[in-house]
Design an enzyme around this catalytic site. Structure first.
Site, PDB file in Angstrom:
ATOM      1  N   LYS A  57       0.642  -0.734  -0.073  1.00 37.93           N
ATOM      2  CA  LYS A  57       0.209   0.373  -0.009  1.00 37.93           C
ATOM      3  C   LYS A  57       0.792   1.184  -0.126  1.00 37.93           C
ATOM      4  O   LYS A  57      -0.249   1.985  -0.627  1.00 37.93           O
ATOM      5  CB  LYS A  57      -1.398   0.235   1.188  1.00 37.93           C
ATOM      6  N   GLU A  65      -9.485   6.543   3.445  1.00 40.20           N
ATOM      7  CA  GLU A  65     -10.218   5.532   4.640  1.00 40.20           C
ATOM      8  C   GLU A  65      -9.555   4.460   5.077  1.00 40.20           C
ATOM      9  O   GLU A  65      -8.194   4.346   4.151  1.00 40.20           O
ATOM     10  CB  GLU A  65     -11.815   5.362   3.934  1.00 40.20           C
ATOM     11  N   SER A  85       0.771 -10.212  -1.078  1.00 42.67           N
ATOM     12  CA  SER A  85       1.086  -8.683  -0.524  1.00 42.67           C
ATOM     13  C   SER A  85       1.683  -7.961   0.519  1.00 42.67           C
ATOM     14  O   SER A  85       1.961  -6.694   0.386  1.00 42.67           O
ATOM     15  CB  SER A  85      -0.812  -8.247  -1.252  1.00 42.67           C
TER      16      SER A  85
HETATM   17  C1  LIG Z   1      -5.035  -4.350   1.596  1.00 42.83           C
HETATM   18  C2  LIG Z   1      -4.789  -5.386   1.362  1.00 42.83           C
HETATM   19  C3  LIG Z   1      -4.538  -5.699   0.096  1.00 42.83           C
HETATM   20  C4  LIG Z   1      -6.010  -5.907  -0.529  1.00 42.83           C
HETATM   21  O1  LIG Z   1      -6.529  -4.550  -1.185  1.00 42.83           O
HETATM   22  P1  LIG Z   1      -5.613  -4.020  -2.762  1.00 42.83           P
HETATM   23  O2  LIG Z   1      -5.986  -3.352  -3.563  1.00 42.83           O
HETATM   24  O3  LIG Z   1      -6.616  -5.389  -3.665  1.00 42.83           O
HETATM   25  O4  LIG Z   1      -4.414  -4.795  -3.078  1.00 42.83           O
HETATM   26  C5  LIG Z   1      -4.202  -7.234  -0.050  1.00 42.83           C
HETATM   27  N1  LIG Z   1      -2.919  -7.798   0.983  1.00 42.83           N
HETATM   28  C6  LIG Z   1      -2.469  -6.536   1.753  1.00 42.83           C
HETATM   29  C7  LIG Z   1      -1.141  -7.207   2.277  1.00 42.83           C
HETATM   30  C8  LIG Z   1      -3.205  -5.447   2.181  1.00 42.83           C
HETATM   31  O5  LIG Z   1      -2.638  -4.957   3.438  1.00 42.83           O
END
Ligand SMILES: *Cc1c(COP(=O)(O)O)cnc(C)c1O
Length: 394
Positions: A91, A113, A379
């Site tokens: 993010k 948000e 992610s």
């Molecule tokens: C917020 C988040 C997501 C989901 O958000 P996307 O916009 O779909 O990437 C996925 N993995 C992690 C670790 C997150 O913090």
């Protein structure tokens, strides 16, 4: 080359996308639309953005060949390690970019948000870095559930506004942020945390996350002697880490795209966040997309064990990728994600975020050839989810 899967100039991906906003916001969205591309493509922005990604975020994130997982799934499995970024997920790539843009536009005040708090923390972080005023809207229930992230945001100097409407979670937090933007349109920049919202947000967020696939290209070239994989895999909440993972490969049909959305307790259980499997077209938070809703158009409360995937919609890019069958979208349930998180932890010594565990949970549903090169984006890291993991300890 024709860009079949990118946004057109009005922000449409096929039938999905666009900018469906109240009249008071028309001008703000228009202003943003008119400047974002020229700023993002300017040499000055690129220089600042790339320097921060390198020295502050810690990029490039490694592309790691996971040997034991590869053996288990019969392929060459590489993990793109977004979990190693500053603040623990992808993010931050987006918030760094949007705050630079906000500064170029002369905005003084940042709003955001957050659901799980990850985007709130990433926003509060860059606001501290850039000395900007930061207000974060968060559902009251999430404020209670995500206590540590709330404390982090406060320590970083942000003001948290608990939202007590409706289900008191992410959906209402987004509405509150949009209302704030409507009331203070000129001085405020709204940093949206995923590839959702009115045009130009989905395209802007996808571009800011596309550093992920830019690096994958270089790293694969170095490791495999070719710059593309056979499979790209990512989880989808709103779709930003997935958009970044696939961005430079969208038009390259040699690359199979596999996405995982949160099945919750199962897509037929009524407790799910699988908006591609169970959603129908409609307008949510400024964008035409697939939404979990009743036939009358009332939002159905989503459910997932993972707060970051617990959203009733999906970015318009992904709705279109699914519709056009460019991507295969699998629903992965809570129990499958938990199992997968333990597996990665025990086989590779990497504790993934619960969101990322959903795409790991898609691996057992795949059948690969031994020569297949698979890149799966982790992610985020699992520190924030330890309590949930321990509650389901094996
Ligand atoms: C917020 C988040 C997501 C989901 O958000 P996307 O916009 O779909 O990437 C996925 N993995 C992690 C670790 C997150 O913090």
């Amino acid at each position: 080359m024709e860009k079949k899967f990118q946004a057109d100039s009005n922000g449409y991906y096929g039938e999905f996308g666009g900018a469906h906003v109240p009249e008071v916001l028309g001008k703000c969205v228009e202003e943003l639309k008119n400047v974002y591309l020229s700023v993002l493509e300017s040499e000055e922005f690129k220089k600042e953005y790339m320097e921060l990604l390198r020295d502050y975020v810690g990029r490039p994130s490694p592309l790691y060949l996971a040997r034991r997982m590869s053996q288990k799934y019969g392929c060459k499995l590489y993990l793109k390690r977004e979990d190693l970024n500053h603040t623990g997920a992808h993010k931050i790539n987006n918030t760094v970019g949007q705050i630079l843009l906000a500064r170029k536009m002369g905005k003084k005040r940042i709003i955001a948000e957050t659901g799980a708090g990850q985007h709130g923390v990433a926003t509060a972080t860059v606001c501290a870095l850039m000395d900007m005023e930061c207000t974060v809207y968060m559902g009251q229930i999430d404020v209670e559930r995500q206590h540590v992230n709330v404390e982090k945001m406060r320590m970083l100097g942000a003001t948290i506004v608990p939202v007590t409407d409706g289900s008191m979670t992410l959906t209402e937090a987004v509405e509150a942020a949009i209302n704030d933007w409507c009331s203070h349109p000129t001085e405020t920049f709204y940093i949206i945390g995923s590839a959702v919202g009115p045009h130009p947000y989905p395209d802007m967020v996808a571009r800011l996350q596309s550093i992920i696939s830019e690096e994958i290209k270089e790293q694969l070239m170095e490791k495999e002697g070719r710059d593309y994989p056979d499979y790209l895999m990512a989880c989808i909440g709103g779709g930003s880490n997935a958009a970044g993972t696939v961005y430079h490969y969208l038009e390259d049909e040699r690359v199979n795209i596999v996405l995982a959305e949160a099945g919750g307790l199962g897509i037929d259980s009524g407790k799910t966040a699988a908006s591609i499997h169970r959603g129908t077209p409609g307008v949510l938070h400024g964008s035409r997309t697939l939404i979990l809703q009743t036939p009358e158009g009332e939002i159905v409360e989503p459910y997932s064990i993972s707060a970051g995937l617990d959203y009733p919609g999906i970015g318009p890019m992904h709705a279109n990728l699914a519709k056009e069958k460019r991507a295969t979208v699998l629903a992965v349930n809570d129990d499958e994600a938990l199992e997968a998180a333990y597996e990665l932890t025990r086989l590779e010594g990497i504790i993934p975020a619960l969101e990322s565990a959903h795409i790991l949970g898609a691996l057992p549903k795949m059948s690969f050839k031994p020569t297949d090169v698979v890149v799966l984006t982790v992610s985020g890291r699992g520190d924030k989810d330890i309590e949930t993991y321990l509650n389901h300890l094996k």
